[in-house]
Design a protein around this motif. Structure first.
Motif, PDB file in Angstrom:
ATOM      1  N   SER A 452      16.072  10.296  -5.408  1.00 46.92           N
ATOM      2  CA  SER A 452      14.826  11.037  -6.091  1.00 46.92           C
ATOM      3  C   SER A 452      14.239  10.053  -7.086  1.00 46.92           C
ATOM      4  CB  SER A 452      14.918  12.513  -6.706  1.00 46.92           C
ATOM      5  OG  SER A 452      15.920  12.329  -7.729  1.00 46.92           O
ATOM      6  N   THR A 453      14.866   9.246  -7.730  1.00 46.07           N
ATOM      7  CA  THR A 453      14.341   8.473  -8.735  1.00 46.07           C
ATOM      8  C   THR A 453      13.810   7.066  -8.057  1.00 46.07           C
ATOM      9  OG1 THR A 453      16.587   7.359  -8.934  1.00 46.07           O
ATOM     10  CG2 THR A 453      16.278   8.996 -10.291  1.00 46.07           C
ATOM     11  N   ALA A 454      13.807   6.961  -6.828  1.00 44.11           N
ATOM     12  CA  ALA A 454      13.179   5.875  -6.191  1.00 44.11           C
ATOM     13  C   ALA A 454      11.971   5.953  -5.457  1.00 44.11           C
ATOM     14  CB  ALA A 454      14.309   5.238  -5.199  1.00 44.11           C
ATOM     15  N   LEU A 455      11.721   7.544  -5.518  1.00 42.29           N
ATOM     16  CA  LEU A 455      10.398   7.685  -4.751  1.00 42.29           C
ATOM     17  C   LEU A 455       9.625   8.784  -5.594  1.00 42.29           C
ATOM     18  CD1 LEU A 455       8.650   8.079  -1.937  1.00 42.29           C
ATOM     19  CD2 LEU A 455      10.302   9.833  -1.424  1.00 42.29           C
ATOM     20  N   ARG A 456       8.229   8.521  -5.245  1.00 43.75           N
ATOM     21  CA  ARG A 456       7.443   9.577  -6.068  1.00 43.75           C
ATOM     22  C   ARG A 456       6.238   9.925  -4.726  1.00 43.75           C
ATOM     23  NH1 ARG A 456       7.038   7.295 -11.341  1.00 43.75           N
ATOM     24  NH2 ARG A 456       5.225   6.111 -10.546  1.00 43.75           N
ATOM     25  N   THR A 457       6.185  11.297  -4.383  1.00 44.58           N
ATOM     26  CA  THR A 457       5.191  11.744  -3.381  1.00 44.58           C
ATOM     27  C   THR A 457       3.943  12.492  -4.179  1.00 44.58           C
ATOM     28  OG1 THR A 457       6.468  13.752  -3.038  1.00 44.58           O
ATOM     29  CG2 THR A 457       7.083  11.631  -1.729  1.00 44.58           C
ATOM     30  N   ALA A 458       2.916  12.727  -3.361  1.00 47.13           N
ATOM     31  CA  ALA A 458       1.879  13.118  -3.863  1.00 47.13           C
ATOM     32  C   ALA A 458       1.266  12.762  -5.262  1.00 47.13           C
ATOM     33  CB  ALA A 458       1.982  14.813  -3.744  1.00 47.13           C
ATOM     34  N   VAL A 459       1.244  11.466  -5.456  1.00 46.55           N
ATOM     35  CA  VAL A 459       0.999  10.962  -6.695  1.00 46.55           C
ATOM     36  C   VAL A 459      -0.438  10.988  -6.972  1.00 46.55           C
ATOM     37  CG1 VAL A 459       1.149   8.928  -8.143  1.00 46.55           C
ATOM     38  CG2 VAL A 459       2.672   9.365  -6.509  1.00 46.55           C
ATOM     39  N   ASP A 460      -0.960  11.481  -8.222  1.00 45.46           N
ATOM     40  CA  ASP A 460      -2.491  11.644  -8.292  1.00 45.46           C
ATOM     41  C   ASP A 460      -2.616  10.314  -9.224  1.00 45.46           C
ATOM     42  OD1 ASP A 460      -2.885  14.026  -7.200  1.00 45.46           O
ATOM     43  OD2 ASP A 460      -2.160  15.222  -9.125  1.00 45.46           O
ATOM     44  N   THR A 461      -3.839   9.746  -8.934  1.00 41.65           N
ATOM     45  CA  THR A 461      -4.055   8.501  -9.583  1.00 41.65           C
ATOM     46  C   THR A 461      -5.703   8.631 -10.548  1.00 41.65           C
ATOM     47  OG1 THR A 461      -5.834   7.832  -7.894  1.00 41.65           O
ATOM     48  CG2 THR A 461      -3.595   7.232  -7.587  1.00 41.65           C
ATOM     49  N   VAL A 462      -5.780   7.984 -11.493  1.00 37.66           N
ATOM     50  CA  VAL A 462      -6.803   8.042 -12.279  1.00 37.66           C
ATOM     51  C   VAL A 462      -8.211   7.694 -11.541  1.00 37.66           C
ATOM     52  CG1 VAL A 462      -5.821   7.249 -14.344  1.00 37.66           C
ATOM     53  CG2 VAL A 462      -6.852   5.554 -12.869  1.00 37.66           C
ATOM     54  N   TYR A 463      -8.192   7.395 -10.241  1.00 40.06           N
ATOM     55  CA  TYR A 463      -9.317   7.225  -9.456  1.00 40.06           C
ATOM     56  C   TYR A 463      -9.813   8.492  -8.621  1.00 40.06           C
ATOM     57  CZ  TYR A 463      -7.916   2.611 -10.268  1.00 40.06           C
ATOM     58  OH  TYR A 463      -7.388   1.154 -10.985  1.00 40.06           O
ATOM     59  N   GLY A 464      -8.826   9.325  -8.724  1.00 41.54           N
ATOM     60  CA  GLY A 464      -9.202  10.637  -7.787  1.00 41.54           C
ATOM     61  C   GLY A 464      -8.388  10.790  -6.497  1.00 41.54           C
ATOM     62  N   TRP A 465      -7.998   9.586  -6.415  1.00 43.30           N
ATOM     63  CA  TRP A 465      -7.331   9.570  -5.001  1.00 43.30           C
ATOM     64  C   TRP A 465      -5.695  10.108  -5.081  1.00 43.30           C
ATOM     65  CZ3 TRP A 465     -11.348   8.944  -2.140  1.00 43.30           C
ATOM     66  CH2 TRP A 465     -12.171   8.107  -2.355  1.00 43.30           C
ATOM     67  N   THR A 466      -5.142  10.480  -4.210  1.00 43.09           N
ATOM     68  CA  THR A 466      -3.601  10.866  -4.057  1.00 43.09           C
ATOM     69  C   THR A 466      -2.968  10.195  -3.275  1.00 43.09           C
ATOM     70  OG1 THR A 466      -4.306  13.103  -4.479  1.00 43.09           O
ATOM     71  CG2 THR A 466      -2.078  12.880  -3.689  1.00 43.09           C
ATOM     72  N   LEU A 467      -1.903   9.486  -3.954  1.00 39.25           N
ATOM     73  CA  LEU A 467      -1.181   8.601  -2.929  1.00 39.25           C
ATOM     74  C   LEU A 467      -0.015   9.513  -2.324  1.00 39.25           C
ATOM     75  CD1 LEU A 467      -0.155   5.886  -5.666  1.00 39.25           C
ATOM     76  CD2 LEU A 467      -2.055   5.944  -3.746  1.00 39.25           C
ATOM     77  N   ASP A 468       0.394   9.303  -0.847  1.00 34.03           N
ATOM     78  CA  ASP A 468       1.396  10.236  -0.239  1.00 34.03           C
ATOM     79  C   ASP A 468       2.729   9.672  -0.632  1.00 34.03           C
ATOM     80  OD1 ASP A 468      -0.133  11.604   1.688  1.00 34.03           O
ATOM     81  OD2 ASP A 468      -1.000   9.970   2.346  1.00 34.03           O
TER      82      ASP A 468
END
Length: 576
Positions: A452-468
């Motif tokens: 769990s410490t090696a992965l983040r999902t649904a990451v919100d960014t300051v640009y308004g986009w979301t990383l999967d």
């Protein structure tokens, strides 16, 4: 009446004028110039009649106007009738024509219906009476002679509770009844229209002319789906070019898309433009038809008006269909005729190009005219339109600083707040997760073996986009833990800890079918801008398009695919 009026006017004109009378009676008191101007009349041309008004008047009869029918004994008896039996007896003794039968039918139904306007229980003997049957047969055989009482006759059939199988009226007259009562809100008239539609549904095979088919389809809200399907089948085989155009526009306004929409070959320009609008409105995708339409429109682009250009481009933009030669022609048309485009048309053209991510080959000339048109008009745009235009310029990489600053003006904020306050229950839409995104995020868990410490999902960014998904790899391309290091894409820059030397940050993006143009592997404009923003934040992008992911059948294949994509992304970054 007209001759009387003419006689009176002639007598009036033959009288001495008031000016002469006043002058004769006031010889010692002359009239002033002011009074004279008030009393003067416009000069009238002297008209000498061909005969004297006292002669016998002879009125010429217009041969094109039919003579009024003489009242017969049947008319008198029907008018004086007090019971249904009186009408039926009068008809049997003095059988008349279709128009007289219609008048008799209307009065008979009123007697049976009563004065309350409700539908009574009608004696079956009246419905089976041969005299009534003869009246209906006469109407059926001479329906063209029925004058202004036709609608009343149709209503009388409904009031008399005649069975739906009664074929007194043709399907054309039933369609006329539907048209007559369509916008009438009273329950009795709604019931009449529904009864007519029911008969049309039972007799749909009789409907043969294109005019009736198109008229009924344009009023299809109350029709059953089976009748609409049968009428739509008749569209393809029977309707002309203009009728297809009218029917398709009607169906587009209601969001119905069952008809095989295909314009005929060598279509007129208005039809092609309307069909493009219909396809866009209904989101009807048919690339072969689009290719043919574009081939026909391309040589006609110089002849189109600015509103035709923007309307067609907007329709194709809704369909996410980019035909490069056609849009190049649109851009050239604007460059050559920019002075004819109003601000709203320029805005619509920009938003369409941004949606498709299209950059014209004559970009320098094109955008110079765009900026020239927007300089003076941008401040006057409505709040939401201003946001869309500035956003489109960002997508096209043509935005200027003062465009963005205009969004921060106090007067703009006031307009935006007023516009938002007028919306009822305005709440931002919650983001939805597509099946592809869900599957990718699950496979990323397998990629990191549950760390769990090696992965983040649904990451919100300051640009308004979301990383999967987001992971980090060291110089040996091995996964490392995410200990909240700093990052330009994270809110608050993600912390104060800097990235270790040789460490790279990878972002996973799932590209679904709606992210691409129609029949294309090129991303639409906003998603191309999304890639640029994330790349500027020093992220290595691992793109997962739907057409590659669908070929992976097992979880093992998906994990191997993700490892391979990560390796390629790192190799490309090292090659730079």
């Amino acid at each position: 009446m007209a001759s009387r009026l003419l006689v009176r006017c002639t007598r009036f004109l033959s009288r001495p004028s008031p000016l002469a009378t006043i002058a004769a009676s006031n010889q010692t008191n002359p009239i002033s110039a002011t009074n004279l101007s008030e009393l003067q009349w416009a000069p009238a041309r002297v008209w000498v009649p061909e005969r004297r008004l006292c002669d016998v008047r002879i009125v010429a009869r217009d041969e094109n106007v039919p003579a009024m029918p003489r009242r017969t004994q049947l008319d008198k008896l029907v008018e004086k009738a007090e019971t249904p039996e009186d009408i039926l007896r009068a008809w049997k003794e003095h059988r008349g024509n279709g128009n007289q039968a219609a008048i008799a039918m209307v009065k008979l139904s009123r007697m049976v219906q009563g004065t309350q306007g409700s539908i009574p229980t009608i004696d079956a003997d009246i419905l089976m009476d041969p005299r009534l049957q003869d009246i209906m047969d006469t109407i059926n055989g001479q329906v063209r002679s029925v004058n202004s009482t036709l609608v009343s006759v149709l209503r009388s059939f409904w009031a008399m509770n005649l069975p739906p199988s009664t074929s007194v009226l043709s399907y054309r007259q039933l369609a006329l009844l539907v048209d007559w009562g369509w916008e009438r809100p009273r329950s009795s008239e709604v019931a009449i229209v529904n009864a007519a539609l029911k008969q049309l549904e039972l007799r749909w095979t009789e409907i043969s002319d294109a005019r009736t088919v198109s008229a009924l389809i344009s009023k299809g809200e109350r029709m059953s789906s089976s009748l609409m399907d049968r009428l739509e089948d008749k569209v393809v085989a029977r309707l002309s070019t203009q009728e297809i155009r009218r029917v398709c526009l009607s169906m587009a306004s209601r969001g119905r898309r069952c008809v095989p929409l295909s314009p005929p070959p060598i279509s007129p320009t208005p039809l092609l433009l309307d069909m493009a609008y219909v396809y866009g409105k209904l989101n009807f995708n048919h690339s072969q038809v689009f290719q043919r339409m574009a081939a026909e429109l391309l040589p006609r682009v110089p002849e189109l008006s600015p509103i035709d250009i923007t309307r067609c481009a907007k329709s194709l933009g809704f369909l996410k269909w980019l035909h490069l030669p056609l849009f190049e022609a649109f851009a050239e048309h604007y460059t050559a005729n920019s002075e004819k485009y109003v601000t709203s048309q320029v805005c619509n053209l920009l938003m369409t190009l941004a949606r498709l991510g299209f950059q014209p080959s004559n970009g320098e000339q094109f955008y110079s005219k765009v900026h020239s048109a927007l300089e003076d008009s941008l401040r006057g745009l409505e709040p939401f339109l201003l946001v869309d235009v500035v956003w489109s310029l960002c997508v096209l990489q043509q935005v200027k600083p003062h465009y963005c600053l205009s969004l921060a003006r106090p007067e703009y904020r006031a307009k935006a707040d007023a516009a938002l306050s007028g919306l009822v229950n305005f709440t931002p839409a919650s983001p939805t997760v597509s099946p592809l995104q869900r599957a990718l995020r699950e496979s990323l868990q397998g990629l990191v073996l549950g760390r769990s410490t090696a992965l983040r999902t649904a990451v919100d960014t300051v640009y308004g986009w979301t990383l999967d998904g987001e992971v980090m790899v060291d110089s040996e391309n091995q996964l490392v833990d995410l200990l909240m290091p700093s990052g330009l894409h994270l809110p608050g820059e993600g912390g104060e800890q800097a990235l270790p030397a040789g460490t790279r940050r990878l972002a996973f993006l799932a590209w679904d079918f709606p992210n691409f143009g129609l029949r294309s592997k090129e991303l639409l404009g906003r998603f191309a801008m999304m890639k640029r923003h994330l790349q500027l934040a020093d992220l290595l992008l691992v793109e997962v398009p739907y057409y590659e992911w669908l070929e992976l059948k097992t979880e093992r294949q998906r994990v191997a695919y993700l490892k391979d994509k990560m390796g390629k992304a790192v190799a490309e970054d090292m090659a730079k």
